[in-house]
Design a protein around this motif. Structure first.
Motif, short mmCIF file in Angstrom:
data_model
loop_
_atom_site.label_atom_id
_atom_site.label_comp_id
_atom_site.label_asym_id
_atom_site.label_seq_id
_atom_site.Cartn_x
_atom_site.Cartn_y
_atom_site.Cartn_z
N ASP A 478 0.82 -1.19 0.13
CA ASP A 478 0.10 0.06 0.00
C ASP A 478 0.89 1.38 0.01
O ASP A 478 1.87 1.28 0.85
CB ASP A 478 -0.73 -0.05 1.53
N LEU A 480 1.16 4.84 1.11
CA LEU A 480 0.58 5.81 2.16
C LEU A 480 1.19 7.40 2.17
O LEU A 480 2.16 7.45 1.67
CB LEU A 480 0.93 5.24 3.38
N ALA A 494 -4.16 5.75 2.92
CA ALA A 494 -3.67 5.15 1.73
C ALA A 494 -4.25 5.84 0.43
O ALA A 494 -5.12 6.03 0.24
CB ALA A 494 -4.39 3.65 1.95
#
Length: 868
Positions: A478, A480, A494
């Motif tokens: 992910d 961020l 995210a």
């Protein structure tokens, strides 16, 4: 003497101790470690290693007694959640009728205290067990645990895997990312559910590439995680085309001088992007220095080790770290985990001291041990606060960002699926020697490793779990972004995903609108040593600087660059040339003498005027054909000469316009034949003049009979036929053809007629020159004939012009490029034609039109009569 006595006593004691052990037929545990842990019995036991405490306390040493073992303090709720996730996963598997039916799993979970020594003690305890002794002289039997989940530290995983790998004990780490652990020869039984740093680095490179950041600073921690990640980053960024402006290592002892040096390097560097591979413990002193020195205007790129760490989210860091981009391990969802965490209660089992510590930290509970019973010690719990986890808001109960815990969940299920596949083996179809299956009652760790390598399943969240040949999981991260929240803290949002795809490799997907930038005016920062070179230029490295520092040099003529930051300019194909901006190859300008060209128009006009003048002279001569001056000048040869001059003027039109095969073949043939016809007519005319005047003398009476009308025509025909033969041979052997010439001017294509044969062209011109020279000689010899009838003087003058023009033509033609060579040839044709026309016919037309009184036989013969 005392030294010898002590050695003897020691050896005697050792011998007695060994004899007592061998005599008892028992294997005894050689040492005890004080470890925080959780336990649950089962048919098969999984081990676990987690960083539940962050401080190792070493009791004071005394040389009089055996030192007390170290113990752990500073309980971490988030890490305890990971340990409880392992317990939840095992409990969920035990309730699943489709996975390991009729088998109960248990667990032994230990705290490693974020210290290598403690982690190693815990791993040895899992591998050897904690039983005081067991009755087996060979110390063999089923292992205490069949697989281990952990460790979360790369350094600890390297040490543990180096030892337990010798016994092929399967280890599935949920957080160790060092790329060195992918070495199957060194770590044959190591697996992980988190991608390695090699993939992490590639994921971060994708972020740098996406935003065009080629000039970055690198900061990394002084441990295996940081060092190996930095090495991979240096290799990968070169492939991307970026450069590391500086590379600084965070000291493990948090030395103040080293931290000051790093901050000074950051401030001095022109790089605006800082890539950091570090754990929070290494990074906090640097961040404190950043705040102290008010260091803003930097874009931080966080590795997964600290991208979600709450310790860095204090409000004091907000002005400096908001806008940070980082990658984190895949966030997942585990159904039922939150309820399981809330159902936790203090255990009456004194072995589960990790739970006791949790209640002490959570609600201030204390535990009192009562009298001994047959089932163990009775523990009484006294708490100062209300025991209700549902009313607390701690990292332990927060399941909104399950990353490490989700990896623990996948690791437990990977071991369970491997064990399930092992138990499904049919005898005679097994993967081991003699197609045998594993013996469940005496399971060997390496047998589980074989099945773990082939694990392939999908979690309830929809993520696919399998391992490659190196034991690495499928890479997915992910992306961020640290954004300010309304309460003044930092909120981790995210904003995208990076994952590995078989067809395209690493793919980054970002939501640009969701990004927050800590720069004014909230725009993407620039971090390059040199601005990109636009198309039409190339990069030239600066001596002594990294490859990202360069100058932009324009491409030379004929070369282009159609991409940004081109290293070299591309040469255009033969029939193309670079445009003004040097970013495209465009077709070269085709140059030839056209009718639209001003020079072509001028020469065409001159050609038509010459033709018209010839026609006008023919009209005048035709109209006055019976006058003495026309008749005296051999009217038949005069008309033939005018026709040939007209052809000379008209052949110029074949030289103008785009060259075609037929025009290339005709232009020189028509030109050569026309001029030979013209010069041969003048030559015969000169010979006739000389013969006429010689016949007027007694000794030359018979000269005229050789120059009758038939002989004149025959002579002209023969002389012209020779040129026709030369042209025919030339055209049949090496015919002139259209040719695109790039040699004269590189930026243009000169469309011209290649002469085909230099010898043929030379013979054509040489024959014309020969006839002209003979005519000039004869005319020059006859220049003293009577003026009133002396046409030889005019022929001499015309031949003088003709020869001068064509002698000057040769060097001018050779030195003229492109269409100007054709223009020179046309000019020579027109000049010589006009010279012949004017020199021979202008005096006659003058007399015919302006002085008709002189156009009489008496006037023409006057001087001769007077002489007589």
């Amino acid at each position: 003497m005392w030294f010898t006595l002590n050695i003897c006593l020691y050896l005697s004691f050792s011998f007695i101790l060994a004899a007592s052990i061998l005599g008892s037929d028992m294997c005894q545990l050689q040492g005890h470690f004080r470890l925080n842990g959780m336990y649950k019995n089962g048919d098969f036991i999984f081990g676990g290693l987690f960083e539940v405490d962050f401080l190792t306390v070493f009791p004071e040493l005394s040389f009089r007694t055996e030192p007390e073992p170290p113990y752990c303090e500073q309980f971490d709720m988030e890490s305890f959640q990971q340990a409880q996730t392992m317990a939840f996963a095992i409990d969920e598997i035990n309730k699943n009728p489709n996975l390991l039916p009729n088998i109960t799993l248990g667990y032994h979970v230990y705290d490693n205290c974020v210290m290598l020594g403690m982690a190693f003690r815990a791993a040895i305890s899992l591998a050897s067990g904690t039983e005081e002794s067991f009755s087996n002289l060979n110390c063999t039997g089923p292992p205490p645990v069949i697989g281990i989940v952990g460790d979360s530290s790369s350094t600890a995983s390297i040490a543990i895997s180096s030892i337990l790998g010798l016994f092929r004990v399967p280890i599935v780490s949920h957080y160790a990312t060092c790329s060195c652990l992918s070495d199957r020869k060194k770590y044959p039984s190591f697996f992980r559910t988190i991608p390695s740093d090699a993939f992490q680095v590639r994921a971060m490179i994708q972020i740098l590439k996406y935003f065009g950041w080629t000039w970055v600073g690198l900061i990394y921690s002084d441990d295996d995680y940081g060092i190996y990640a930095a090495q991979s980053f240096h290799q990968e960024i070169k492939l991307f085309g970026g450069c590391v402006a500086f590379s600084e290592i965070l000291p493990h002892d948090n030395n103040h001088r080293d931290i000051q040096h790093i901050t000074a390097v950051i401030q001095a560097s022109t790089a605006r992007v800082m890539v950091v591979f570090s754990t929070p413990s290494f990074l906090i002193p640097l961040l404190d220095a950043v705040v102290l020195q008010n260091m803003t205007g930097r874009q931080w790129i966080a590795s997964e080790a600290w991208a979600t760490s709450l310790v860095n989210h204090a409000p004091r860091l907000l002005p400096f770290l908001r806008g940070t981009l980082g990658i984190a391990i895949r966030r997942g969802e585990i159904q039922g985990l939150h309820e399981f965490l809330l159902r936790l209660h203090s255990s009456n089992d004194p072995k589960n001291n990790m739970l006791r510590i949790f209640w002490e930290k959570m609600f201030g509970c204390s535990f009192e041990t009562g009298s001994k019973k047959t089932d163990g010690e009775q523990v009484k719990k006294v708490c100062t606060g209300q025991e209700d986890l549902s009313t607390t808001d701690t990292p332990y109960t927060d399941v909104s960002e399950l990353r490490a815990s989700y990896n623990v969940y996948k690791a437990v299920y990977a071991l369970a699926h491997a064990l399930h596949d092992l138990m499904q083996c049919e005898e005679g179809r097994g993967p081991f020697h003699g197609n045998s299956c594993a013996d469940i009652t005496n399971l060997k760790p390496w047998q589980l490793v074989h099945y773990l390598q082939k694990v392939n399943f999908t979690t309830g969240f929809g993520d696919h779990v399998s391992f490659d040949e190196n034991g690495d999981a499928l890479p997915i991260y992910d992306v961020l972004n640290w954004q300010p929240s309304s309460d003044g803290s930092i909120r981790v949002q995210a904003v995208g995903v990076v994952k590995e795809e078989a067809a395209t490799g690493m793919v980054l997907t970002l939501d640009d609108d969701a990004l927050y930038w800590n720069f004014e005016p909230k725009q993407i920062p620039r971090s390059v040593c040199s601005e990109s070179c636009p198309p039409g230029t190339r990069r030239a490295s600066r001596k002594g600087f990294p490859v990202c520092c360069f100058d932009c040099l324009p491409c030379r003529d004929g070369l282009i660059s159609n991409t940004t930051d081109a290293n070299e300019c591309i040469v255009c194909p033969d029939e193309f040339w670079s445009n003004k901006d040097k970013d495209q190859c465009v077709p070269k300008e085709v140059e030839f003498l056209s009718y639209e060209d001003p020079l072509g128009i001028s020469l065409t006009t001159a050609s038509l005027l010459g033709t018209c003048f010839c026609a006008l002279v023919m009209v005048i001569f035709t109209h006055h054909r019976n006058t003495p001056i026309v008749r005296a000048n051999n009217s038949e040869l005069s008309f033939l000469l005018l026709v040939s001059l007209k052809l000379c003027f008209l052949c110029v039109l074949l030289f103008i316009g785009q060259p075609q095969l037929w025009t290339c073949q005709l232009r020189h043939a028509v030109f050569g034949i026309s001029f030979v016809l013209c010069i041969s007519s003048i030559l015969v005319k000169t010979m006739v003049v000389i013969a006429v005047f010689k016949s007027s003398r007694p000794e030359g009476k018979s000269a005229l009979k050789w120059f009758g009308a038939a002989q004149q025509r025959c002579t002209v025909l023969i002389l012209t036929a020779i040129q026709v033969v030369i042209c025919a041979v030339w055209l049949s052997t090496a015919s002139p053809t259209p040719h695109k010439n790039n040699k004269y001017i590189r930026s243009k294509i000169v469309y011209e007629c290649a002469i085909g044969s230099v010898a043929g062209f030379s013979m054509l011109l040489g024959y014309i020159g020969l006839l002209a020279a003979v005519s000039f000689m004869l005319a020059f010899l006859a220049r003293n004939l009577p003026d009133n009838f002396n046409e030889a003087k005019f022929i001499t003058f015309s031949m003088l012009i003709f020869c001068a023009v064509w002698i000057a033509f040769v060097p001018a033609y050779v030195s003229s490029p492109g269409k100007y060579a054709v223009a020179v040839e046309i000019f020579a044709i027109l000049a010589s034609s006009f010279g012949l026309l004017v020199a021979i016919f202008a005096p006659k037309c003058y007399i015919i039109l302006l002085h008709p009184e002189r156009n009489t036989k008496k006037a023409i013969m006057g001087r001769d009569i007077q002489k007589k």
